[in-house]
Design an enzyme around this catalytic site. Structure first.
Site, PDB file in Angstrom:
ATOM      1  N   HIS A  47      -2.403 -13.167 -10.625  1.00 26.44           N
ATOM      2  CA  HIS A  47      -3.727 -12.564 -10.813  1.00 26.44           C
ATOM      3  C   HIS A  47      -3.577 -11.057 -11.042  1.00 26.44           C
ATOM      4  CE1 HIS A  47      -4.608 -16.078  -8.044  1.00 26.44           C
ATOM      5  NE2 HIS A  47      -5.431 -16.340  -9.039  1.00 26.44           N
ATOM      6  N   LYS A  73      -0.340 -19.400 -17.616  1.00 28.57           N
ATOM      7  CA  LYS A  73       0.047 -20.402 -16.609  1.00 28.57           C
ATOM      8  C   LYS A  73      -0.814 -21.657 -16.779  1.00 28.57           C
ATOM      9  CE  LYS A  73       0.792 -22.210 -12.379  1.00 28.57           C
ATOM     10  NZ  LYS A  73      -0.439 -22.863 -12.081  1.00 28.57           N
ATOM     11  N   GLN A  99      -6.232 -24.614 -20.176  1.00 28.88           N
ATOM     12  CA  GLN A  99      -7.509 -23.989 -19.794  1.00 28.88           C
ATOM     13  C   GLN A  99      -7.824 -22.819 -20.727  1.00 28.88           C
ATOM     14  OE1 GLN A  99      -8.716 -23.032 -15.599  1.00 28.88           O
ATOM     15  NE2 GLN A  99      -8.039 -20.994 -16.155  1.00 28.88           N
ATOM     16  N   SER A 127      -1.711 -20.161  -6.355  1.00 26.78           N
ATOM     17  CA  SER A 127      -2.295 -20.139  -5.008  1.00 26.78           C
ATOM     18  C   SER A 127      -1.879 -21.375  -4.220  1.00 26.78           C
ATOM     19  CB  SER A 127      -3.822 -20.076  -5.093  1.00 26.78           C
ATOM     20  OG  SER A 127      -4.219 -18.978  -5.890  1.00 26.78           O
TER      21      SER A 127
HETATM   22  P1  AMP Z   1      -7.044 -19.319 -10.411  1.00 22.45           P
HETATM   23  O1  AMP Z   1      -7.387 -18.374  -9.307  1.00 22.45           O
HETATM   24  O2  AMP Z   1      -5.901 -20.222 -10.113  1.00 22.45           O
HETATM   25  O3  AMP Z   1      -8.241 -20.038 -10.981  1.00 22.45           O
HETATM   26  O4  AMP Z   1      -6.505 -18.401 -11.599  1.00 22.45           O
HETATM   27  C1  AMP Z   1      -7.275 -17.354 -12.117  1.00 22.45           C
HETATM   28  C2  AMP Z   1      -6.628 -16.840 -13.362  1.00 22.45           C
HETATM   29  O5  AMP Z   1      -5.315 -16.367 -13.054  1.00 22.45           O
HETATM   30  C3  AMP Z   1      -6.452 -17.924 -14.434  1.00 22.45           C
HETATM   31  O6  AMP Z   1      -6.713 -17.364 -15.707  1.00 22.45           O
HETATM   32  C4  AMP Z   1      -5.003 -18.295 -14.290  1.00 22.45           C
HETATM   33  O7  AMP Z   1      -4.423 -18.808 -15.469  1.00 22.45           O
HETATM   34  C5  AMP Z   1      -4.377 -16.969 -13.927  1.00 22.45           C
HETATM   35  N1  AMP Z   1      -3.093 -17.162 -13.237  1.00 22.45           N
HETATM   36  C6  AMP Z   1      -2.860 -17.910 -12.127  1.00 22.45           C
HETATM   37  N2  AMP Z   1      -1.549 -17.900 -11.826  1.00 22.45           N
HETATM   38  C7  AMP Z   1      -0.935 -17.156 -12.780  1.00 22.45           C
HETATM   39  C8  AMP Z   1       0.428 -16.791 -13.043  1.00 22.45           C
HETATM   40  N3  AMP Z   1       1.431 -17.190 -12.265  1.00 22.45           N
HETATM   41  N4  AMP Z   1       0.668 -16.005 -14.111  1.00 22.45           N
HETATM   42  C9  AMP Z   1      -0.334 -15.594 -14.931  1.00 22.45           C
HETATM   43  N5  AMP Z   1      -1.633 -15.910 -14.732  1.00 22.45           N
HETATM   44  C10 AMP Z   1      -1.931 -16.684 -13.681  1.00 22.45           C
END
Ligand code: AMP
Length: 292
Positions: free
Chosen positions: A37, A150, A154, A187
């Protein structure tokens, strides 16, 4: 940095930033923030004048109630990280604020790109994602919105939705951030036992194996590589780790997420696998130059 809980206050903050001629950068998240994030938020900080992170564990995108219940939540630590990454506003609504009339009956369905892989194994997932992101786009009216590679499918779904529905926002992709051993940050990694955490990078190793096979795998008569052979090689590597249960591993077109039979141009290799009750996903974009 300010923490806002309501849509009305968030709209006011955005309007005030617009008055100051600032460009708006939006980073939607579900919290339990980590360096993945952080990459999105840092890039938003560099590229826009006013950065808004949203933290909302969106119930409608979970296909399994236990995953929603067990999803890690830690607002205090999230706020400290957002402060460190230079965020201007954290919008963290509760479910009642986002869905005052209960679960929404209006939804956004992105067919095609959203129908296979995650769309197939997590029924309703992308409908929940696309609908909540459409709501956030309407609440925040950002110039740029940042999404991680990642979750490449989506990202493709959001891009297609933004294009089809004319959202006046630029969707910005950010490369995957990995742990030193290759595991994509997530997460949900918090929920791995130490033993599972030790095993987890094998998913990335399998994608790297597949990437290598795209470059060096056996040529077909037409001069391209067989996707089935690439897939078999990666699955053989994963089969050596009995703790891993593969849900899918596919070689797909990077824009449409439809499977390819032969690797003639760039492909994305995407995989999902279970380690105990934790579901891991990962993917790699493979640039293919044939004729070498
Ligand atoms: P989430 O909180 O899992 O819904 O992720 C929020 C955003 O962070 C989404 O656009 C994810 O693709 C991005 N994200 C989560 N993990 C990573 C990662 N390891 N590298 C890059 N972006 C990430």
């Amino acid at each position: 940095m300010i923490l806002l809980r309501t849509i009305a206050e968030t709209r006011e903050a955005i309007a005030a930033a617009r008055e100051r001629d600032l460009t708006i950068g939006l980073v939607p998240t579900m919290g339990a923030l980590h360096e993945g994030h952080g990459a999105l938020l840092r890039q938003a900080r560099e590229e826009t004048g006013y950065v808004i992170a949203t933290i909302f564990v969106n119930p409608t995108q979970f296909d399994r109630p236990d995953d929603f219940q067990k999803y890690p939540r830690d607002l205090e630590s999230d706020l400290a990280l957002c402060e460190r990454w230079g965020v201007d506003v954290v919008f963290a609504p509760d479910a009642e604020e986002m869905h005052p009339s209960g679960a929404p009956v209006t939804s956004v369905d992105v067919s095609g790109v959203g129908s296979r892989l995650e769309g197939e194994f997590r029924p309703g997932h992308f409908r929940g994602v696309a609908t909540v992101v459409a709501k956030l786009f309407n609440i925040v009216s950002a110039d740029r919105a940042y999404f991680g590679e990642k979750d490449a499918q989506q990202l493709a779904v959001i891009r297609r939705m933004a294009a089809d529905l004319n959202f006046p926002v630029t969707v910005v992709p950010v490369p995957t951030v990995r742990e030193p051993d290759g595991l994509a940050m997530s997460s949900r990694n918090q929920r791995l036992t130490p033993e599972q955490r030790r095993i987890a990078p094998v998913l990335y190793q399998a994608l790297c194996e597949a990437e290598g096979l795209c470059e060096t795998g056996r040529m077909t008569r037409g001069g391209s590589r067989s996707a089935a052979v690439v897939k078999q090689g990666a699955l053989a590597l994963l089969a050596r780790t009995p703790e891993i249960r593969v849900e899918y591993l596919e070689v797909v077109d990077p824009a449409t997420f439809q499977p390819v039979d032969t690797v003639t141009s760039d492909v994305r290799i995407a995989a999902a696998a279970w380690l105990g009750d934790v579901r891991l996903i990962d993917n790699l974009l493979v640039s293919v130059k044939l004729g070498r």
